[in-house]
Design a protein around this motif. Structure first.
Motif, PDB file in Angstrom:
ATOM      1  N   GLY A 154       0.829  -1.195   0.000  1.00  0.00           N
ATOM      2  CA  GLY A 154       0.000   0.000   0.000  1.00  0.00           C
ATOM      3  C   GLY A 154       0.862   1.243   0.000  1.00  0.00           C
ATOM      4  N   SER A 189      -3.426  -0.894  -6.741  1.00  0.00           N
ATOM      5  CA  SER A 189      -2.231  -0.734  -5.923  1.00  0.00           C
ATOM      6  C   SER A 189      -2.116   0.740  -5.585  1.00  0.00           C
ATOM      7  N   TYR A 236      -4.216  -4.596   1.098  1.00  0.00           N
ATOM      8  CA  TYR A 236      -2.760  -4.588   0.936  1.00  0.00           C
ATOM      9  C   TYR A 236      -2.218  -5.229   2.208  1.00  0.00           C
TER      10      TYR A 236
END
Length: 885
Positions: free
Chosen positions: A423, A619, A689
């Motif tokens: 992250g 992402s 994440y």
């Protein structure tokens, strides 16, 4: 004659020189410090004594995040800027826990407290590792932690929502308290670290307008949604620091708002700590291209400090610094009383004293400089990752995998992605475990076929092969020429030149460095090629005479911005790649995406497999803080669509058409409207994440090594069309509390590998008075075939009461139950838990009926989604009351 330019660094150096031990004495320099280093004096006395000995210029320099040393007073330099959202960030190797939104999905406050305590240990270790001889600290090596982010994730389009604990004020408050108390410790005298609740207040995008945004929440929404988590972290968590926001609230910049910082924070809630500006936010008060609330910097700085701001974080990345000279000028002009400056310094020095930074012996002597990234800490990261996994769908009980498959195809852009583990605001895990790594480790005898098949928002990106690169135009020598420079701007003398096989480099050490690779590229095939330089910092790529991509960035992790150019087979093109590093992390590599990098190999792998695991999502390179992303559905770090990016969606449909058993693993920091997958893919896992150990956690869930118990801390909507405008800060139609449509997956949802039953609800009082006190008890049984955790959630609704949400989470507990075990869980409610906020922003206990629901999720039904087990109860509120702000 032109006067020489006096830079900020030079001004600080001159100030340090003027305050050095051998500088000519002034009236404020005649006495040696008496109390600062005296542990027998109180923090108040020690701070007051050293402040009284400072000159005005010295005071002004202590009010910025890079506070210089004052040797004559025994004050070492200190950098207040330290990031610890889910582990020590930007200080090299550290344990990386799941992103904040993932830890919120655990609904496990005690576990999050343990994580906070571990992160504090690693901050202490990092401080010791690079501690100056005089006790000073550098960037990201101090003990003042700018976390947690407890803003409400009001809209899934916000790119920074991944940093929060979700959309619910009560959940965010309880988890914030747990993290803060872990960071700050329970020592009676010393703080382990200082935690910071941010960003105060009413902040959640859009990123593109955050320096100019003036938000106008209704009085109801302010008290009902935006402030409760902050209040809880102050009144219950005793947080030592608050960060004020970039934006304005009701016409006043957050870092100049006496309403927020004095009335609410200090007067109503009793806050005793210090307020730091978000980085560049103090300058927003006066900048013409920002809020421009005041005409001059001097006036803006004075207003901020008088309103309650105590420390300015400048933003070197965007040239948004606030010079100490403005503070001095504000005092000398009479716009800023020196007593206000002293008040801020008192708060700041008391914090440093309570950290033990001026004591002869540092507190917490059992912590050493090597107490980070330990096996124990990595095990805790894995435990939290496992706790955060949410099983969204499991049709036909495909999961857990019944027997070890002979061949597993692992497909998708996040399958082997470091970015998808960490992250944003992250450290560097020493042994990152991607999902591909985890599956290989869990199924060592299986044949694992890995093909990305697609990129996140475009074609799959692969490393540019060495055999297409040449140092010279005639291609007599393979490789590229690389030149290294000190600093981040490719300036000055070249420090090293050599020939290397490719434009790739592993940056080592804590330094600022830049590099330029040059040579020739020979195209292997005719077609359109995309180029990107995988990097933690900025980059530029030229092919031929075209600047294909320019993401020089601002110093933090950039986006995955790429650029395209057509190339002809066999033609030689001049190539130039530039990149820089700031900090301790970065593996850089030149990537390209030829037209041939499509999904055919992925489909072929799926056809060979007994099981297909598609690992997709997002992402922090495409959702995050003020970034460049050129793709449909994204804008400035935020999103304009909730859909799975089109290239992934297309490949997922093709993979599903092979008819092979398919599991979709989502790695993302915000809700995705995976409607097609919900209708067609038998099993869907939300992994967020998940941190450095995340791949082990995902593989363990698939194999059934543990029963998933994560619950959604946000609503998964079907589409952005179900939501109001992103820039509208009214809560009507937002979050499960005020959304009246049908979600894809509701807040609090999550499936298990076992089953739970709720029964026998009991109330200590069916009728409650003005104190609202009542104990609600319920029996929870594990009626399934295996051990597992259940997250018991208590919701309150007030039918017919104006201002009340549809329902509101007021209590929760994650409970471990063995197969066949029954346990009674007690929830104590009070007046605040049973209250509502009226249109004027007054929190009241209102006489009438309050409906309770205690279960494993909300009492909502959606076709195709299993209903959460639970029981209902009712309370009669017999008296009214007005509750404190």
């Amino acid at each position: 004659m032109e006067r020489p330019k006096v830079t900020r660094k030079l001004r600080i150096a001159l100030a340090l020189l003027a305050s050095s031990a051998w500088a000519p004495p002034t009236s404020a320099q005649t006495a040696a410090p008496d109390k600062l280093g005296d542990p027998s004096a109180t923090p108040e006395q020690r701070a007051r004594d050293v402040i009284a000995r400072m000159t005005l210029d010295e005071k002004a320099h202590q009010l910025g995040h890079t506070a210089p040393a004052i040797p004559r007073l025994g004050v070492p330099q200190y950098n207040w800027w330290n990031e610890g959202l889910h582990g020590v960030a930007r200080a090299g190797i550290a344990t990386v826990f799941p992103q904040a939104i993932g830890m919120a999905a655990s609904w496990d406050a005690p576990l999050l407290h343990q994580v906070g305590d571990t992160i504090a240990t690693e901050f202490r270790a990092k401080y010791l590792e690079r501690r100056h001889p005089d006790g000073g600290s550098d960037f990201y090596r101090g003990l003042t932690v700018w976390s947690p982010n407890i803003n409400i994730f009001r809209d899934p389009r916000w790119g920074r929502g991944q940093e929060t604990y979700g959309e619910d004020p009560y959940l965010a408050g309880r988890l914030g308290i747990a993290f803060i108390t872990g960071l700050q410790g329970n020592d009676s005298k010393f703080l382990k670290t200082v935690a910071t609740s941010k960003h105060f207040a009413v902040h959640s995008g859009p990123e593109s307008n955050r320096h100019r945004e003036d938000v106008h929440p209704t009085p109801h929404d302010l008290e009902d949604t935006y402030l409760p988590a902050f209040r809880a972290t102050v009144t219950e968590g005793r947080v030592e620091s608050i960060m004020c926001v970039y934006n304005a609230v009701n016409g006043v910049p957050g870092c100049a708002s006496s309403f927020l910082m004095e009335e609410r924070l200090r007067r109503n809630w009793g806050f005793k700590g210090y307020v730091v500006s978000d980085c560049g936010a103090a300058a927003n008060i006066y900048r013409e291209d920002a809020l421009h609330y005041t005409k001059t910097a001097v006036e803006g700085v004075a207003l901020g400090f008088k309103a309650g701001m105590d420390l300015i974080c400048g933003d070197y990345r965007n040239n948004m610094t606030t010079e100490p000279e403005n503070i001095v000028a504000a005092v000398k002009s009479g716009q800023l009383p020196e007593a206000v400056v002293d008040r801020s310094l008192q708060r700041l020095f008391e914090a440093r004293i309570r950290l033990g930074l001026f004591d002869p012996q540092l507190p917490f002597p059992d912590i050493t400089a090597r107490d980070y990234d330990t096996a124990k800490h990595r095990a805790l990261s894995r435990k939290m990752a496992e706790a955060s996994m949410v099983l969204l769908k499991n049709q036909g009980d495909l999961l857990p995998i019944k027997s070890e498959p002979k061949t597993i195809a692992v497909i998708g852009p996040n399958a082997d992605s470091f970015d998808a583990l960490v992250g944003n605001y992250y450290g560097t895990p020493s042994k990152p475990v991607t999902v591909l790594d985890g599956i290989r480790a869990r199924y060592p005898r299986a044949k694992i076929l890995h093909v990305p098949g697609t990129g996140l928002i475009g074609r799959a990106e692969i490393p540019v092969p060495d055999d297409v690169l040449c140092v010279d135009a005639g291609c007599t020598t393979r490789g590229l020429k690389v030149e290294f420079f000190n600093g981040t701007n490719l300036e000055g003398a070249v420090t090293e030149t050599k020939t290397v096989p490719n434009a790739r480099f592993e940056w080592l050490g804590d330094r600022e460095t830049s590099a330029r690779w040059t040579g020739t590229l020979v195209a292997p095939e005719t077609g359109d090629y995309g180029f990107r330089f995988a990097s933690e910092n900025g980059y530029r790529v030229w092919v031929g005479d075209k600047l294909v991509v320019d993401e020089w960035g601002v110093g933090d992790a950039p986006s995955i911005l790429s650029g395209n150019i057509p190339l002809e087979k066999g033609r030689k093109y001049p190539l130039r790649v530039e990149g820089f590093q700031r900090g301790q992390r970065s593996n850089q590599q030149l990537l390209w995406s030829p037209e041939s990098a499509g999904g055919e190999q992925a489909i072929a792998a799926a056809k060979q497999a007994d099981l297909v695991v598609f690992v997709g999502g997002l992402s922090a390179r495409i959702e995050g803080e003020e970034m460049k992303v050129k793709a449909r559905g994204f804008a400035g770090g935020d999103r304009t669509s909730l859909d799975l990016p089109a290239p992934q969606q297309q490949l997922l449909e093709r993979v599903n058409a092979t008819g092979k058993p398919l599991v979709l693993v989502l790695m993302n920091g915000s809700a995705l409207g995976v409607n097609w997958a919900d209708a067609h893919v038998p099993a869907i896992v939300e992994a967020w994440y998940p941190g450095g150990e995340g791949g082990h956690a995902v593989a363990g869930l698939l194999a059934g090594d543990f029963s998933p118990a994560g619950r959604l801390p946000v609503t998964f909507y079907k589409s952005a069309g179900q939501l109001p405008s992103f820039s509208d800060y009214r809560m009507a139609g937002r979050t499960y509390r005020y959304f009246t449509g049908e979600p894809l997956y509701p807040f609090g949802h999550g499936l298990s590998y076992t089953r739970f039953r709720y029964r026998a609800p009991r109330l200590s009082n069916a009728r409650v008075g003005a104190d609202g006190k009542v104990t609600v008890s319920v029996e929870i049984s594990n009626t399934g075939a295996r051990d597992g955790d259940e997250v018991a959630q208590l919701y309150v609704s007030h039918p017919g009461t104006a201002g009340a949400p549809v329902r509101a989470l007021e209590r929760f507990e994650r409970v471990r139950l063995k197969r066949g075990e029954t346990r009674r869980v007690d929830f104590e409610l009070d007046a605040r838990a049973l209250s509502v906020v009226d249109a004027e922003g007054v929190r009241r206990l209102v006489p009438g009926r309050a409906d309770l629901w205690i279960g494993g999720g909300q009492p909502v039904r959606r076709p195709g989604l299993p209903a959460a087990a639970g029981v209902a109860a009712q309370i009669a509120v017999t008296a009214g009351a007005v509750l404190p702000k």
